[in-house]
Design an enzyme around this catalytic site. Structure first.
Site, PDB file in Angstrom:
ATOM      1  N   ARG A  68       0.860  -1.094  -0.137  1.00 35.40           N
ATOM      2  CA  ARG A  68       0.009  -0.042  -0.036  1.00 35.40           C
ATOM      3  C   ARG A  68       0.664   1.323  -0.093  1.00 35.40           C
ATOM      4  NH1 ARG A  68      -5.406  -0.079   1.150  1.00 35.40           N
ATOM      5  NH2 ARG A  68      -5.409   1.815   0.876  1.00 35.40           N
ATOM      6  N   ILE A  95      -7.911   4.174   0.735  1.00 36.93           N
ATOM      7  CA  ILE A  95      -7.521   5.401   1.723  1.00 36.93           C
ATOM      8  C   ILE A  95      -6.152   5.940   1.403  1.00 36.93           C
ATOM      9  CG2 ILE A  95      -6.683   5.968   4.158  1.00 36.93           C
ATOM     10  CD1 ILE A  95      -8.777   3.794   5.125  1.00 36.93           C
ATOM     11  N   LEU A  96      -5.915   7.188   1.165  1.00 39.14           N
ATOM     12  CA  LEU A  96      -5.001   7.720   0.626  1.00 39.14           C
ATOM     13  C   LEU A  96      -3.682   7.743   1.768  1.00 39.14           C
ATOM     14  CD1 LEU A  96      -6.071  10.757  -1.369  1.00 39.14           C
ATOM     15  CD2 LEU A  96      -5.561   8.741  -2.065  1.00 39.14           C
ATOM     16  N   ASN A 110     -13.232  14.909  -1.898  1.00 44.55           N
ATOM     17  CA  ASN A 110     -13.876  13.576  -1.699  1.00 44.55           C
ATOM     18  C   ASN A 110     -15.562  13.840  -1.832  1.00 44.55           C
ATOM     19  OD1 ASN A 110     -14.030  10.707  -1.273  1.00 44.55           O
ATOM     20  ND2 ASN A 110     -14.515  11.080   0.744  1.00 44.55           N
ATOM     21  N   HIS A 112     -18.737  11.931  -0.715  1.00 45.58           N
ATOM     22  CA  HIS A 112     -19.089  10.822   0.449  1.00 45.58           C
ATOM     23  C   HIS A 112     -20.633  10.552   0.292  1.00 45.58           C
ATOM     24  CE1 HIS A 112     -18.542   8.414   3.942  1.00 45.58           C
ATOM     25  NE2 HIS A 112     -19.572   9.233   4.643  1.00 45.58           N
ATOM     26  N   ASP A 163     -12.769  10.829   5.999  1.00 50.17           N
ATOM     27  CA  ASP A 163     -14.144  11.120   6.247  1.00 50.17           C
ATOM     28  C   ASP A 163     -14.378  12.290   7.225  1.00 50.17           C
ATOM     29  OD1 ASP A 163     -14.626   9.573   3.851  1.00 50.17           O
ATOM     30  OD2 ASP A 163     -15.508   8.038   5.120  1.00 50.17           O
TER      31      ASP A 163
HETATM   32  C1  GRF Z   1     -20.544   7.496  -4.715  1.00 48.15           C
HETATM   33  O1  GRF Z   1     -21.910   7.117  -4.040  1.00 48.15           O
HETATM   34  C2  GRF Z   1     -19.653   8.191  -3.904  1.00 48.15           C
HETATM   35  O2  GRF Z   1     -19.938   8.819  -2.886  1.00 48.15           O
HETATM   36  C3  GRF Z   1     -18.790   7.139  -3.031  1.00 48.15           C
HETATM   37  O3  GRF Z   1     -18.648   6.106  -4.038  1.00 48.15           O
HETATM   38  C4  GRF Z   1     -19.952   6.066  -5.068  1.00 48.15           C
HETATM   39  C5  GRF Z   1     -19.379   6.271  -6.392  1.00 48.15           C
HETATM   40  O4  GRF Z   1     -20.372   5.922  -7.162  1.00 48.15           O
HETATM   41  N1  GRF Z   1     -17.522   7.464  -2.545  1.00 48.15           N
HETATM   42  P1  GRF Z   1     -20.010   6.149  -8.952  1.00 48.15           P
HETATM   43  O5  GRF Z   1     -18.771   5.365  -9.535  1.00 48.15           O
HETATM   44  O6  GRF Z   1     -19.460   7.643  -9.073  1.00 48.15           O
HETATM   45  O7  GRF Z   1     -20.890   5.872  -9.713  1.00 48.15           O
END
Ligand code: GRF
Length: 207
Positions: A68, A95-96, A110, A112, A163
């Site tokens: 990683r 995770i970065l 990001n 979320h 997050d």
């Molecule tokens: C999204 O719901 C995003 O919030 C989460 O992963 C999902 C990615 O969906 N981190 P997509 O590949 O953009 O359709």
């Protein structure tokens, strides 16, 4: 013109929202590279269809610390080669590590699929009062399991704590009786697709 690098592991619908916003002239930036960790995951196909460079950097053993760290260093080097002003995690499932975080401080955002507070608090304010802040990869399932009245979508800056970085935009998404995980996630994504390009434009304007 500002330069954006997108990291995506999934179907790429959020990437598509960024591509479409850029095409409509709503995002004053160019997506210069899309990096995935899964070959033909959807995001890379969407990028290739628009003639955008794609790079696949797979990880074989996700729990192997040395691998990683090497992957993180490789990711930092590839990103740096494309000289982005902003790195956007649009469904990036890894995770970065310190190499990427150290090279692009304050320049990674990001999206979320839940409501998040501005820091690492356990609760987030909502129109129904304080609710649990759902972090990690199972947030849609958890919102249903906890019988929450609503969940949401958040675009935030990425920091060392997962997050928990400063929020750029967040929006509530109602949960209806009979919702299942797939349907609720689709409703959340509809909001994400609107929020993410706006938040990216705000992050670029703030630079
Ligand atoms: C999204 O719901 C995003 O919030 C989460 O992963 C999902 C990615 O969906 N981190 P997509 O590949 O953009 O359709």
């Amino acid at each position: 013109m500002k330069r954006i690098a997108v990291l995506a592991s999934g179907s790429g619908s959020n990437l598509q929202a960024l591509l479409d916003a850029a095409q409509r002239g709503e995002l004053p930036a160019r997506i210069v590279v899309v990096i995935t960790d899964r070959f033909l995951c959807g995001a890379d196909r969407r990028a290739a269809q628009r003639g955008i460079a794609t790079v696949c950097l797979p990880v074989r053993r996700r729990r192997d610390h040395d691998e990683r760290m090497a992957h993180d260093a490789q990711l930092a080097a590839v990103l740096a080669a494309f000289d982005p002003d902003l790195v956007v995690l649009a469904g990036w499932m890894l995770i970065l590590g310190p190499a990427v975080l150290g090279r692009f401080p304050g320049r990674i955002v990001n999206v979320h699929p839940a409501l998040l507070p501005d820091g690492d608090e356990a609760l987030v304010a909502s129109s129904h009062g304080p609710l649990p802040a759902l972090r990690g990869h199972q947030t849609v399932r958890e919102a249903l399991a906890l019988d929450m009245p609503l969940t949401g979508a958040t675009v935030h800056y990425v920091t060392e704590t997962v997050d928990a970085g400063p929020v750029i935009l967040r929006e509530e998404v109602p949960i209806f009786p009979g919702d299942d995980e797939a349907g609720l996630h689709e409703r959340i994504k509809t909001v994400e697709h609107r929020l993410l390009p706006q938040a990216v434009a705000m992050a670029l304007a703030a630079q």
